[in-house]
Each structure stands twice: as C-alpha cells, then as structure tokens.
Scaffold this motif. Structure first.
Motif, PDB file in Angstrom:
ATOM      1  N   ILE A 146       0.850  -1.197   0.000  1.00 55.85           N
ATOM      2  CA  ILE A 146       0.000   0.000   0.000  1.00 55.85           C
ATOM      3  C   ILE A 146       0.882   1.243   0.000  1.00 55.85           C
ATOM      4  O   ILE A 146       2.016   1.224   0.479  1.00 55.85           O
ATOM      5  N   LYS A 147       0.331   2.326  -0.535  1.00 57.10           N
ATOM      6  CA  LYS A 147       1.021   3.619  -0.561  1.00 57.10           C
ATOM      7  C   LYS A 147       0.970   4.232   0.833  1.00 57.10           C
ATOM      8  O   LYS A 147      -0.037   4.127   1.533  1.00 57.10           O
ATOM      9  N   THR A 148       2.062   4.846   1.251  1.00 53.97           N
ATOM     10  CA  THR A 148       2.119   5.577   2.517  1.00 53.97           C
ATOM     11  C   THR A 148       2.636   6.985   2.241  1.00 53.97           C
ATOM     12  O   THR A 148       3.099   7.274   1.137  1.00 53.97           O
ATOM     13  N   ASP A 149       2.561   7.836   3.239  1.00 59.54           N
ATOM     14  CA  ASP A 149       3.158   9.163   3.095  1.00 59.54           C
ATOM     15  C   ASP A 149       4.662   8.987   2.948  1.00 59.54           C
ATOM     16  O   ASP A 149       5.331   8.524   3.862  1.00 59.54           O
ATOM     17  N   GLY A 150       5.168   9.284   1.778  1.00 53.09           N
ATOM     18  CA  GLY A 150       6.612   9.220   1.558  1.00 53.09           C
ATOM     19  C   GLY A 150       7.142   7.889   1.088  1.00 53.09           C
ATOM     20  O   GLY A 150       8.349   7.707   0.991  1.00 53.09           O
ATOM     21  N   GLY A 151       6.269   6.914   0.785  1.00 59.91           N
ATOM     22  CA  GLY A 151       6.798   5.641   0.325  1.00 59.91           C
ATOM     23  C   GLY A 151       5.765   4.544   0.209  1.00 59.91           C
ATOM     24  O   GLY A 151       4.619   4.795  -0.162  1.00 59.91           O
ATOM     25  N   TRP A 152       6.183   3.338   0.565  1.00 58.32           N
ATOM     26  CA  TRP A 152       5.355   2.148   0.436  1.00 58.32           C
ATOM     27  C   TRP A 152       5.497   1.270   1.663  1.00 58.32           C
ATOM     28  O   TRP A 152       6.531   1.274   2.333  1.00 58.32           O
ATOM     29  N   TYR A 153       4.456   0.482   1.927  1.00 60.37           N
ATOM     30  CA  TYR A 153       4.438  -0.471   3.033  1.00 60.37           C
ATOM     31  C   TYR A 153       3.884  -1.772   2.485  1.00 60.37           C
ATOM     32  O   TYR A 153       2.850  -1.782   1.809  1.00 60.37           O
ATOM     33  N   GLY A 154       4.574  -2.886   2.753  1.00 61.98           N
ATOM     34  CA  GLY A 154       4.118  -4.160   2.238  1.00 61.98           C
ATOM     35  C   GLY A 154       4.212  -5.266   3.260  1.00 61.98           C
ATOM     36  O   GLY A 154       4.924  -5.154   4.262  1.00 61.98           O
ATOM     37  N   TRP A 155       3.467  -6.342   2.995  1.00 66.08           N
ATOM     38  CA  TRP A 155       3.527  -7.522   3.845  1.00 66.08           C
ATOM     39  C   TRP A 155       3.496  -8.776   2.985  1.00 66.08           C
ATOM     40  O   TRP A 155       2.995  -8.781   1.869  1.00 66.08           O
TER      41      TRP A 155
END
Length: 145
Positions: free
Chosen positions: A122-131
C-alpha cells in the motif's frame, strides 16, 4: 534457604551466558521475530535472505520486521517512485500483515492493495508499506509470479 535466594541469580546468569554465546535457537524461541534496517535497495539485496523485487530502485530507509525463521514479514520504505507495473497490479485487498511495528501505518485495512508477487503493498506518506505472504488470490492477480 540460601540456595533459593540465589536461584534467580543463577537463572539470570544462565540466560546471559546463552545470549552472549550466540545461542540463536534459544533466542529465536524466546523472541520469534527479528528486525532489520537497510539504507538502500542495494544493501537489502546484499544482506537480506528474502526478496522484495517490487521495491523501487531508489528506496531508502528500508525497515523490516519478520519471523526469525524467514517467512512472514512487513516492510516500509521511503521513495518518491511508483511501483513497477511489470511487478505490481492493484487488486482488492484480501490479506493483512502478520506483524506491526511503531513505524507501521495505522490503517492497513484499505479496500485495495498492489499485488506484487507474494507481497501486498500500500502507498504511505513518503513511500510504500508491504507484507508477505499475501492471499493466494492477490498473488494470482500479480504480474510477478
């Protein structure tokens, strides 16, 4: 009676000894998670035993929490780049992260994620987060299998 008073001291000494000798199997059973930080994708590719091929090449400040045996993991990165459409496609979210950390986003229960191989991102403020792992249907939607 004196022996009972010394028992906590002996136990603490034994645990300290195991920790200092690098008895990782004991540590893994006590704490089944581990964390990593990498400055760049190059550092990650060189020093991490898993892969996250979806990461944009300019990613920095890469943070990971994973099972000590490998397997389930979460990852956050800082980048201005978009995800590569040859690696990732947007799809309905069907999975959720196994772990969280103080750097994890607070709202991961969104309607859609990017399926990037066996990662949900998923998109985050300033980048990406994944699992990882993601749901088999998410993985099947990904162009990177």
């Amino acid at each position: 009676m004196n022996t009972l008073k010394l028992l906590p001291l002996f136990a603490a000494a034994a645990v300290t000894g195991l920790t200092l000798t690098g008895c990782s199997s004991v540590i893994d059973k006590i704490q089944p998670e581990k964390a990593h930080e990498f400055a760049s994708t190059q550092d990650l590719a060189r020093d991490w035993n898993q892969t996250a091929d979806w990461l944009p090449a300019d990613s920095t400040q890469i943070k990971i929490r994973e099972a000590s045996t490998g397997g389930p993991a979460i990852l956050a990165t800082t980048t201005d780049d978009d995800l590569d459409p040859a690696q990732c496609v947007e799809t309905e979210r069907q999975s959720a992260p196994t772990y969280s950390d103080d750097w994890s986003p607070t709202d991961v229960y969104v309607d859609h994620v990017f399926a990037c191989g066996n990662w949900a991102v998923i998109k985050t403020d300033g980048g990406w987060y994944g699992w990882t792992p993601n749901d088999p249907d998410e993985k099947a939607a990904s162009p990177a299998q």
